[in-house]
Scaffold this motif. Sequence first.
Motif, short mmCIF file in Angstrom:
data_model
loop_
_atom_site.label_atom_id
_atom_site.label_comp_id
_atom_site.label_asym_id
_atom_site.label_seq_id
_atom_site.Cartn_x
_atom_site.Cartn_y
_atom_site.Cartn_z
N VAL A 46 20.72 99.95 114.42
CA VAL A 46 22.25 100.35 115.21
C VAL A 46 22.05 100.29 116.70
N VAL A 60 23.94 100.94 120.11
CA VAL A 60 25.02 101.84 120.69
C VAL A 60 25.26 101.45 121.93
N VAL A 99 30.08 107.21 118.99
CA VAL A 99 28.82 108.00 118.33
C VAL A 99 29.11 109.39 118.78
N ILE A 155 23.31 111.87 116.38
CA ILE A 155 22.14 111.26 116.01
C ILE A 155 21.32 112.13 115.11
N VAL A 157 22.96 107.93 112.30
CA VAL A 157 23.83 107.66 113.51
C VAL A 157 25.29 108.08 112.90
N ALA A 167 19.94 104.65 109.58
CA ALA A 167 19.51 103.59 110.42
C ALA A 167 17.96 103.49 110.33
N VAL A 188 17.27 102.77 116.04
CA VAL A 188 18.53 102.75 116.74
C VAL A 188 18.11 102.32 118.40
N CYS A 195 19.66 102.26 122.20
CA CYS A 195 20.57 102.65 123.14
C CYS A 195 20.78 101.63 124.33
N PHE A 216 13.45 104.94 118.12
CA PHE A 216 14.45 104.90 118.91
C PHE A 216 13.96 103.96 120.38
#
Length: 391
Positions: A17, A19, A183, A186, A196, A205, A208, A210, A336
């Motif tokens: 995912v 963002v 979003v 999280i 998410v 997910a 993730v 960012c 992440f």
Amino acid sequence: MPVSQISRNVPGRADVVIVGGGAIGTSIAFHLAEAGVTDVVLLERGELGGGSTSKAAGGVRAQFSDQVNIKLGARSLEAFSRFGARPGQEIDLHSVGYLFLLSDRKDVESFERDIKLQNDLGVSSRLIDVAEAKRLSPLIDTNGLLAAAYSPDDGHCTPESVVLGYAAAARRLGAKLLTRTTVIGIEPAGDEVRTVVTDRGEIEAGTVICAAGAWSRAVGEMAGVDLPVTPVRRQVMFTEPLPELAPVVPFTIDFSTTFYFHREGRGLLIGMSDPDQDPGFHLDYSQDWLPRLSEAIGTRAPGLLDVGLRDGWAGLYEVTPDHNALIGRASTPSNFLYATGFSGHGFLQSPAVGEVVRDLHLGRTPVIDVGPLTVRRFSDGATVRPETHIV
């Protein structure tokens, strides 16, 4: 209404995912999907490219002081030159060069050192005299100039077209790009982020990423990761058509003031940083910067004072303490990843950053070593790498 009661129209799960749907996010989505990671979902709270990317001046360059930035810029320039074939979109690329005008002896010495590093890394930059700078950019007044730095391979293109190209290709390859999806949380599971939460449903997910630009600090906080990104307003405006404007105008920057211009249609796009600008999400266009801009124009390109000006727009830089990007994988949660904080360089570095994040996700050695750009450099005792070629 609780999220669980909202009609689900996001996928229930995804391998990755992302963002943020600007140049960085869409580039990551494309490069992942191209590498066979087809279960990719990108979430954008507005429209694709509607954040900082759509407000970018469009400059693309490899003239930086930091070795990593030079490599990211040079690799991205190569990708932009082939963008029509891969991913397949015309981006109105103008390889007219970047011209840094230097009026301070210390800046000349600094640029001389940086040019040597750039040349060692394959960038065709060089220091030129004032007369050549005037020939390249006839609109400038050379009073007070000592030298200039120039690379003919730099230039500018259309940010919206880059986003469109990456987004369309990512979708063709199986990625899902969802707009108007915010979003709002999280959720962790042990040492990882697992869910998410959006205003349209929840997504389980595997990873993730960012890529939320100026909004990244809040996304990081949701995941328990400190991303020191501060939004700062930057503005551009446009001139009326200039009948005698040269067909080729380099992206010209008066380095001491940061006043810059490049050709846009039959006129010019002009901009300048404002050291008095307060940090924050100031998205409205303001005329407070005009006195400082007018002074800089009067000094370096006084002929433009007689040209009609049109209001432009305000956008956001995503600034870090050393004006270098944050790219890497969090120590915890370990799934992440982040690519943000580019301090004005995100659009121009987006092709190479997409490749790097693809490699980080797949466990490969990245095409460019971005180890120095992890957020851990801001820990006590770490070495901070300042980027000095800031506009």
